[in-house]
Design a protein around this motif. Structure first.
Motif, short mmCIF file in Angstrom:
data_model
loop_
_atom_site.label_atom_id
_atom_site.label_comp_id
_atom_site.label_asym_id
_atom_site.label_seq_id
_atom_site.Cartn_x
_atom_site.Cartn_y
_atom_site.Cartn_z
N GLU A 288 115.95 16.30 -93.98
CA GLU A 288 115.52 15.53 -92.73
C GLU A 288 113.98 16.15 -92.34
O GLU A 288 113.88 17.01 -92.02
CB GLU A 288 116.48 15.76 -91.47
CG GLU A 288 115.79 14.68 -90.24
CD GLU A 288 116.30 13.58 -90.35
OE1 GLU A 288 115.50 12.47 -89.79
OE2 GLU A 288 117.02 13.07 -91.20
N GLY A 289 112.99 15.06 -92.47
CA GLY A 289 111.75 15.45 -92.03
C GLY A 289 110.81 16.57 -93.21
O GLY A 289 110.11 16.79 -92.63
N ALA A 290 111.63 16.64 -94.17
CA ALA A 290 110.94 17.54 -95.24
C ALA A 290 110.79 17.04 -96.48
O ALA A 290 111.38 16.09 -96.97
CB ALA A 290 111.88 18.81 -95.09
N VAL B 180 103.46 20.55 -94.51
CA VAL B 180 104.59 19.69 -94.67
C VAL B 180 105.93 20.55 -95.04
O VAL B 180 105.77 21.34 -95.75
CB VAL B 180 104.59 18.74 -96.01
CG1 VAL B 180 105.80 18.10 -96.59
CG2 VAL B 180 103.18 17.88 -96.10
N PRO B 181 106.90 20.39 -94.09
CA PRO B 181 108.10 21.20 -94.34
C PRO B 181 108.70 21.02 -95.58
O PRO B 181 108.74 19.78 -96.05
CB PRO B 181 108.99 20.70 -93.04
CG PRO B 181 108.18 20.04 -92.05
CD PRO B 181 106.92 19.74 -92.90
N VAL B 182 109.12 22.19 -96.30
CA VAL B 182 109.86 21.95 -97.59
C VAL B 182 111.08 22.55 -97.61
O VAL B 182 111.42 23.79 -97.11
CB VAL B 182 108.72 22.67 -98.69
CG1 VAL B 182 109.67 22.77 -100.05
CG2 VAL B 182 107.50 21.81 -98.73
N VAL B 183 112.01 22.00 -98.50
CA VAL B 183 113.18 22.52 -98.90
C VAL B 183 113.26 22.84 -100.33
O VAL B 183 112.87 21.92 -101.04
CB VAL B 183 114.55 21.63 -98.51
CG1 VAL B 183 115.74 22.28 -99.27
CG2 VAL B 183 114.59 21.27 -97.05
N HIS B 184 113.41 24.30 -100.78
CA HIS B 184 113.49 24.38 -102.06
C HIS B 184 114.76 24.66 -102.62
O HIS B 184 115.46 25.64 -101.91
CB HIS B 184 112.40 25.67 -102.39
CG HIS B 184 112.25 26.11 -103.74
ND1 HIS B 184 111.79 27.43 -104.06
CD2 HIS B 184 112.46 25.61 -105.02
CE1 HIS B 184 111.64 27.58 -105.17
NE2 HIS B 184 112.25 26.34 -105.81
N THR C 27 118.04 30.52 -106.94
CA THR C 27 119.16 30.35 -107.99
C THR C 27 120.73 30.81 -107.33
O THR C 27 121.67 30.07 -107.50
CB THR C 27 119.15 31.44 -109.14
OG1 THR C 27 117.64 31.05 -109.87
CG2 THR C 27 120.25 31.07 -109.97
N TYR C 28 120.62 31.82 -106.64
CA TYR C 28 121.95 32.26 -106.04
C TYR C 28 122.12 31.62 -104.52
O TYR C 28 123.09 31.37 -104.00
CB TYR C 28 121.79 33.70 -105.91
CG TYR C 28 121.97 34.37 -107.26
CD1 TYR C 28 123.10 34.30 -107.98
CD2 TYR C 28 120.76 34.95 -107.73
CE1 TYR C 28 123.06 34.52 -109.31
CE2 TYR C 28 120.84 35.27 -109.08
CZ TYR C 28 121.84 35.27 -109.78
OH TYR C 28 121.76 35.66 -111.18
N THR C 29 120.97 31.62 -103.46
CA THR C 29 121.18 30.99 -102.22
C THR C 29 121.41 29.42 -102.39
O THR C 29 121.70 28.84 -101.40
CB THR C 29 120.05 31.39 -101.28
OG1 THR C 29 118.80 30.86 -101.93
CG2 THR C 29 119.98 32.70 -101.05
N ILE C 30 120.95 28.93 -103.66
CA ILE C 30 121.02 27.36 -103.65
C ILE C 30 119.70 26.87 -102.94
O ILE C 30 118.96 26.15 -103.66
CB ILE C 30 122.13 26.66 -103.73
CG1 ILE C 30 123.14 27.20 -104.45
CG2 ILE C 30 121.86 25.11 -104.03
CD1 ILE C 30 124.47 26.82 -104.66
N ILE C 31 119.68 27.02 -101.64
CA ILE C 31 118.57 26.40 -100.72
C ILE C 31 117.81 27.20 -99.83
O ILE C 31 118.50 28.18 -99.50
CB ILE C 31 119.38 25.35 -99.86
CG1 ILE C 31 119.97 23.97 -100.60
CG2 ILE C 31 118.32 24.61 -98.58
CD1 ILE C 31 120.90 23.08 -99.78
N GLU C 32 116.52 27.20 -99.88
CA GLU C 32 115.77 27.80 -99.10
C GLU C 32 114.78 26.94 -98.22
O GLU C 32 114.28 25.95 -99.05
CB GLU C 32 114.96 28.63 -99.98
CG GLU C 32 115.42 29.97 -100.47
CD GLU C 32 115.82 31.03 -99.65
OE1 GLU C 32 115.33 31.28 -98.62
OE2 GLU C 32 116.81 31.87 -100.05
N ALA C 33 114.81 27.12 -97.10
CA ALA C 33 113.98 26.06 -96.31
C ALA C 33 112.63 26.95 -95.80
O ALA C 33 112.62 27.89 -95.16
CB ALA C 33 114.53 25.73 -94.92
#
Length: 145
Positions: A97-99, A71-75, A59-65
C-alpha cells in the motif's frame, strides 16, 4: 531491451536509472540464477532512493520495508516460498500500500508481469559481468528507457 553490466558500477548505474523513474505501486521483478546480482541491484535502487546503511538480503525474513525514502519500498525475496498462495499469508498487499515492490524470485510468488507497473529484469552472468534483459509493463512505457 538488453543492458550490458560489465562491473559493479554499471549495476549501480542501472539502479540509479530505475530509482529515478520509480513510483508507488510499481514492481521491479528481478529474476535470474543464484549469484546473478538480484540483491546487488536491489541495494543499488534503495541507495539511489536515499537509503543509508545496510540492506540485508530478505531471503530469511522474506519481506523488508523501507519507509522514509523518496518512494517507500518493500523488498521481498520469494526464493523460499513453496507455492504462490503463500504470498497471501505474508500480507504482501498490506505492505505494498503506497509503496513500490522490489521482488526477487517473482515466479515463486506467481509473477507480476500482468501488472501494468511491472518492470521485469532478468539477470544472467556473461563472462565476468552480467546482462540484464528488461521488459517494461504498460505504465513504464513512457518512463523507460
Amino acid at each position: 531491451m538488453t543492458i550490458d553490466l560489465p562491473d559493479l558500477s554499471a549495476m549501480e548505474a542501472l539502479g540509479v536509472r530505475i530509482a529515478a523513474r520509480l513510483e508507488p505501486g510499481d514492481v521491479i521483478a528481478l529474476s535470474g540464477d543464484l549469484g546473478t546480482g538480484k540483491t546487488t541491484l536491489a541495494r543499488a535502487i534503495l541507495s539511489a532512493l536515499g537509503h543509508e546503511g545496510e540492506v540485508p538480503s530478505p531471503t530469511y525474513t522474506i519481506i523488508e520495508a523501507y519507509d522514509g525514502l523518496s518512494v517507500p519500498v518493500v523488498h521481498a525475496d520469494f526464493y523460499r516460498l513453496e507455492h504462490p498462495s503463500e504470498v497471501e499469508e505474508l500480507g504482501l498487499d498490506d505492505y505494498r500500500e503506497g509503496a513500490a515492490l522490489i521482488a526477487e524470485w517473482p515466479d515463486h510468488a506467481g509473477g507480476f508481469e500482468h501488472e501494468a507497473g511491472c518492470l521485469s529484469i532478468a539477470l544472467k552472468k556473461v563472462g565476468e559481468g552480467r546482462e540484464a534483459v528488461v521488459t517494461a509493463g504498460d505504465n513504464w512505457q513512457s518512463r523507460w528507457p
